[in-house]
Design a protein around this motif. Sequence first.
Motif, PDB file in Angstrom:
ATOM      1  N   SER A 229      79.455  -9.209  41.873  1.00 32.01           N
ATOM      2  CA  SER A 229      78.104  -9.710  42.130  1.00 32.01           C
ATOM      3  C   SER A 229      77.640  -9.253  43.503  1.00 32.01           C
ATOM      4  O   SER A 229      78.442  -8.816  44.341  1.00 32.01           O
ATOM      5  CB  SER A 229      78.080 -11.243  42.073  1.00 32.01           C
ATOM      6  OG  SER A 229      78.827 -11.791  43.150  1.00 32.01           O
ATOM      7  N   HIS A 230      76.336  -9.363  43.726  1.00 30.85           N
ATOM      8  CA  HIS A 230      75.790  -9.021  45.040  1.00 30.85           C
ATOM      9  C   HIS A 230      76.365  -9.944  46.115  1.00 30.85           C
ATOM     10  O   HIS A 230      76.648  -9.513  47.238  1.00 30.85           O
ATOM     11  CB  HIS A 230      74.263  -9.128  45.019  1.00 30.85           C
ATOM     12  CG  HIS A 230      73.597  -8.092  44.176  1.00 30.85           C
ATOM     13  ND1 HIS A 230      73.717  -6.738  44.427  1.00 30.85           N
ATOM     14  CD2 HIS A 230      72.811  -8.202  43.076  1.00 30.85           C
ATOM     15  CE1 HIS A 230      73.023  -6.053  43.529  1.00 30.85           C
ATOM     16  NE2 HIS A 230      72.475  -6.925  42.697  1.00 30.85           N
ATOM     17  N   THR A 233      79.828  -8.779  46.915  1.00 31.76           N
ATOM     18  CA  THR A 233      79.748  -7.544  47.690  1.00 31.76           C
ATOM     19  C   THR A 233      79.484  -7.842  49.159  1.00 31.76           C
ATOM     20  O   THR A 233      80.125  -7.267  50.055  1.00 31.76           O
ATOM     21  CB  THR A 233      78.643  -6.628  47.143  1.00 31.76           C
ATOM     22  OG1 THR A 233      78.927  -6.314  45.774  1.00 31.76           O
ATOM     23  CG2 THR A 233      78.551  -5.340  47.937  1.00 31.76           C
ATOM     24  N   SER A 234      78.559  -8.748  49.419  1.00 31.85           N
ATOM     25  CA  SER A 234      78.223  -9.104  50.796  1.00 31.85           C
ATOM     26  C   SER A 234      79.407  -9.748  51.513  1.00 31.85           C
ATOM     27  O   SER A 234      79.678  -9.460  52.681  1.00 31.85           O
ATOM     28  CB  SER A 234      77.033 -10.073  50.811  1.00 31.85           C
ATOM     29  OG  SER A 234      75.889  -9.456  50.256  1.00 31.85           O
TER      30      SER A 234
END
Length: 255
Positions: A229-230, A233-234
């Motif tokens: 997921s974003h 990733t962050s």
Amino acid sequence: MQQLERIEHYYDTVPRVAATTEEVGPFTLFVADGSTGWQFYARPRLGLADDITADDVRRVLARQQELGVPRAVEWVHETTPSLLAAVREALPDAEVEVVPLMTSDRDLPGRNGAPGRCEVLRSDSADLAMVVGAVGAGFQGTDTVEPGSLGARPHLIDEGNLVMVAAYDGRGAVVGGGSASPRGDVAELMGISVIGSARGQGIGTAITAALRDECRARGVRTVFLTAASHEATSIYRAIGFERIATGCILEGLDG
């Protein structure tokens, strides 16, 4: 050897300790030993230089169906760029999960004050089944943790082919975990998950750091993972991972 080439060698090596293989056109089909409780997939054959066609995709999926195993294909887009278009031609309505492949060749920050503790488990740990259950609960979005099936995990831990980490809250309850499969100087981190009520406290970061530390202690240089997921990733980028490629996953065709 370049980094992606090393990761491709890793991907070809890891399933072989718990699977048989079959060459189907340009693919290597990994078929899991039934005792493991796992399912594997097909991947482009190691070192493949030719383009893959839609007919190649149909052929390997048909073979998986003949064998009664899930129809699934995984690959790195940058290594096999023809495959994504071939899959979309063969299966216009199928969804391909496209995720960042991230790696770290350097030390990551530590636990950053996360509550509770993380522990690398032995094969005979009483908490091993609870970690399997907690990881599953985290991915399913429930706080109810029941013991999970161990399958081949104790054997793989004893052989040095699997690392499992448990995450505990301040009361000592298992609230998450994760695993890694070191092979030589490369290891993938997998299945890092925390139950919903324990999220937002840095526990996922602590699990990642504990897995990293154990792999490094075993001589691993390159630690990598795919971020689903974003948000993930962050988080991984903030603790030292960098995107180097794109992982592609075709699955769920039999559900």
